[in-house]
Design an enzyme around this catalytic site. Structure first.
Site, PDB file in Angstrom:
ATOM      1  N   THR A   1      63.327  24.451  84.207  1.00  0.00           N
ATOM      2  CA  THR A   1      64.633  23.833  84.423  1.00  0.00           C
ATOM      3  C   THR A   1      65.299  24.501  85.619  1.00  0.00           C
ATOM      4  O   THR A   1      64.734  25.402  86.237  1.00  0.00           O
ATOM      5  CB  THR A   1      65.537  23.991  83.187  1.00  0.00           C
ATOM      6  OG1 THR A   1      65.999  25.355  83.116  1.00  0.00           O
ATOM      7  CG2 THR A   1      64.783  23.656  81.903  1.00  0.00           C
ATOM      8  N   CYS A   2      66.530  24.096  85.915  1.00  0.00           N
ATOM      9  CA  CYS A   2      67.214  24.701  87.061  1.00  0.00           C
ATOM     10  C   CYS A   2      67.548  26.165  86.805  1.00  0.00           C
ATOM     11  O   CYS A   2      67.718  26.936  87.752  1.00  0.00           O
ATOM     12  CB  CYS A   2      68.486  23.922  87.396  1.00  0.00           C
ATOM     13  SG  CYS A   2      69.738  23.919  86.100  1.00  0.00           S
TER      14      CYS A   2
ATOM     15  N   ARG B   1      65.728  28.250  84.373  1.00  0.00           N
ATOM     16  CA  ARG B   1      64.664  29.087  83.810  1.00  0.00           C
ATOM     17  C   ARG B   1      63.291  28.453  84.011  1.00  0.00           C
ATOM     18  O   ARG B   1      63.159  27.219  84.099  1.00  0.00           O
ATOM     19  CB  ARG B   1      64.906  29.358  82.323  1.00  0.00           C
ATOM     20  CG  ARG B   1      64.700  28.185  81.404  1.00  0.00           C
ATOM     21  CD  ARG B   1      65.015  28.561  79.942  1.00  0.00           C
ATOM     22  NE  ARG B   1      66.410  28.920  79.786  1.00  0.00           N
ATOM     23  CZ  ARG B   1      66.844  30.143  79.471  1.00  0.00           C
ATOM     24  NH1 ARG B   1      65.978  31.125  79.256  1.00  0.00           N
ATOM     25  NH2 ARG B   1      68.131  30.396  79.347  1.00  0.00           N
TER      26      ARG B   1
ATOM     27  N   GLY C   1      70.340  11.875  93.659  1.00  0.00           N
ATOM     28  CA  GLY C   1      69.596  11.985  92.407  1.00  0.00           C
ATOM     29  C   GLY C   1      70.238  11.075  91.378  1.00  0.00           C
ATOM     30  O   GLY C   1      71.424  10.735  91.482  1.00  0.00           O
TER      31      GLY C   1
ATOM     32  N   MET D   1      71.936  15.229  85.129  1.00  0.00           N
ATOM     33  CA  MET D   1      72.990  16.029  85.748  1.00  0.00           C
ATOM     34  C   MET D   1      73.884  15.176  86.644  1.00  0.00           C
ATOM     35  O   MET D   1      75.112  15.318  86.629  1.00  0.00           O
ATOM     36  CB  MET D   1      72.385  17.182  86.553  1.00  0.00           C
ATOM     37  CG  MET D   1      71.820  18.299  85.704  1.00  0.00           C
ATOM     38  SD  MET D   1      73.091  19.084  84.674  1.00  0.00           S
ATOM     39  CE  MET D   1      72.086  20.341  83.880  1.00  0.00           C
TER      40      MET D   1
END
EC number: 1.2.1.70
Length: 434
Positions: A49-50, A52, A189, A193
């Site tokens: 992920t962003c 981890r 995107g 998010m």
């Protein structure tokens, strides 16, 4: 069998390091197959992920397994191990279980209580299931983690005071600009998010929102939902001058906005300030953009100050959540213990019973004029003796805690008596109820 975790997160590594070892979500088959091909690694799940990158795996060789996964991360991404290792953490046994339960429950997140991480782990598990790198242990492990996260969300108020990364990004924009009603936002995107950011920007009353994505249909869909304007990705450079705030969160493996692009963009904007928020990992925007006058670039690591809101309330709820995690660790290890202990007990009893029957048969066959009913009585006698002999080791195996001691007892018995432990039965594999 041991569960191990090797990884890094926003707590141990800056985004410049995290992006070097990030895995593209659409290209998980190759790394998953590479991990389970490592010696003594039997199952694997990769979470990227962003904030981890973590690998969950099963192995009988804890130290060796951890070392091999660290080496894999370095070699796969062409990063020197000596650079990477100081940012890595590794856990096994209860510590590994506690870590993953906490991660799934958003207790280890930058934003404690945010819901995105659970969905991200579920997606990662889906890839492992699809490419058959997970098996009975990690399947049960992650389902239990999902169950723990559900308990935390329903039995505590940890999520009620949390802010998402997207919300934090919008709050940061408000701190920079103050009033946003005259500002135009460009979202690069169309994932979760950006969807959350669109919602928060709309709620703050921005002048307008534009959405671009490599897949135009996804940009159209998100734009339609929020009455925004879809933009073809090929028109990104022509669109940038129209935006005051740019939030980028794509899965691109390289920069999509460079320092050299900004001179012309700012000229067309008459050098009005531009605010960039890059929450992608790997990053979407060249950090050198921040060197350009009137360009202000922030990354996901810059959001820490914003997410400190309501921290005290979250601490109270987090303590309740930690208690749930500890309770669930015990339940999971009770199940995990049965995977090793039950087949070993069955094999031990089978081994002794085969010897008992063989010796009894030899004795009876050489005994002439055996009284009626004696064979049955001898069978019962030898069976009772066997049960008496096995009672103590069986009881000890059943009651000892899962962990290194359990492995030692199980391995010792298997080696002492040369036990052949076959595949575990479905009865022995029954899952604990969620």
């Amino acid at each position: 069998m041991n569960i191990i975790v090797v990884g890094l997160s926003h707590k141990t590594a800056a985004v410049e390091i995290r992006e070097k070892v990030a895995f593209a979500p659409t290209q998980m088959e190759k790394p998953l197959q590479a991990v389970v091909a490592l010696p003594d690694i039997t199952e694997a799940v990769i979470v990227s992920t962003c904030n981890r990158v973590e690998i969950y795996a099963t192995t009988r060789d804890v130290a060796g397994g951890m070392a091999r996964i660290k080496r894999f991360l370095a070699d796969y991404h062409n990063v020197p191990l000596e650079l990477l290792e100081k940012h890595l953490y590794s856990y096994h046994g209860e510590d590994a279980t506690r870590h993953v339960f906490r991660v799934a429950s958003s207790l280890d997140s930058m934003v404690v209580g945010e819901p995105q991480i659970l969905g991200q782990i579920k997606t990662s598990y889906g890839y492992a299931a699809e490419y058959k790198s997970s098996g009975i242990i990690l399947n049960r492990f992650l389902h239990k983690a999902f169950s723990v996260a559900k308990r935390v969300r329903t039995e505590t108020k940890i999520a009620s005071s949390a802010v998402s990364v997207a919300f934090a990004a919008v709050e940061l924009a408000k701190k920079i600009f103050g009033e946003l009603s005259d500002k135009t936002v460009l979202l690069i995107g169309a994932g979760e998010m950006c969807e959350l950011a669109a919602k928060h920007f709309i709620n703050t009353g921005v002048r307008g929102v534009m959405v671009t994505n490599r897949t135009y249909e996804r940009a159209e869909k998100l734009a339609e939902e929020f009455d925004a304007k879809p933009v073809h990705f090929e028109a990104l450079m022509e669109t940038l001058p129209k935006a005051d705030i740019i939030l980028s969160s794509t899965g691109a493996p390289h920069f999509i906005i460079h320092e050299k692009d900004m001179e012309e963009v700012l000229r067309r904007r008459k050098h009005k300030p531009m605010f960039f928020i890059d929450i992608a990992v790997p990053r979407d925007i060249d950090p050198k953009v921040n060197n350009v006058e009137n360009c202000y670039l922030y990354t996901v690591d810059d959001l820490n100050g914003v997410v400190a809101t309501n921290l005290e309330q979250r601490k109270v709820e987090a303590a309740k959540a930690e208690a749930i995690v500890e309770q669930e660790i015990g339940q999971f290890f009770k199940w995990l213990s049965s995977l090793e202990v039950t087949p070993t007990i069955v094999a031990l009893r089978t081994h002794f019973d085969e010897i008992r029957k063989a010796e009894l048969s030899k004795t009876i066959s050489g005994w002439k004029d055996l009284p009626p009913g004696a064979e049955k009585k001898l069978d019962a006698l030898t069976n009772a003796i066997m049960n008496k002999l096995l009672h103590q080791p069986t009881s000890v195996l059943k009651r000892i805690d899962q962990g290194n001691r359990n492995d030692l007892y199980v391995d010792a018995l298997r080696n002492l008596f040369d036990l052949e432990v076959g595949g575990e039965s479905q009865d022995n594999m029954m899952e604990l109820e969620d």
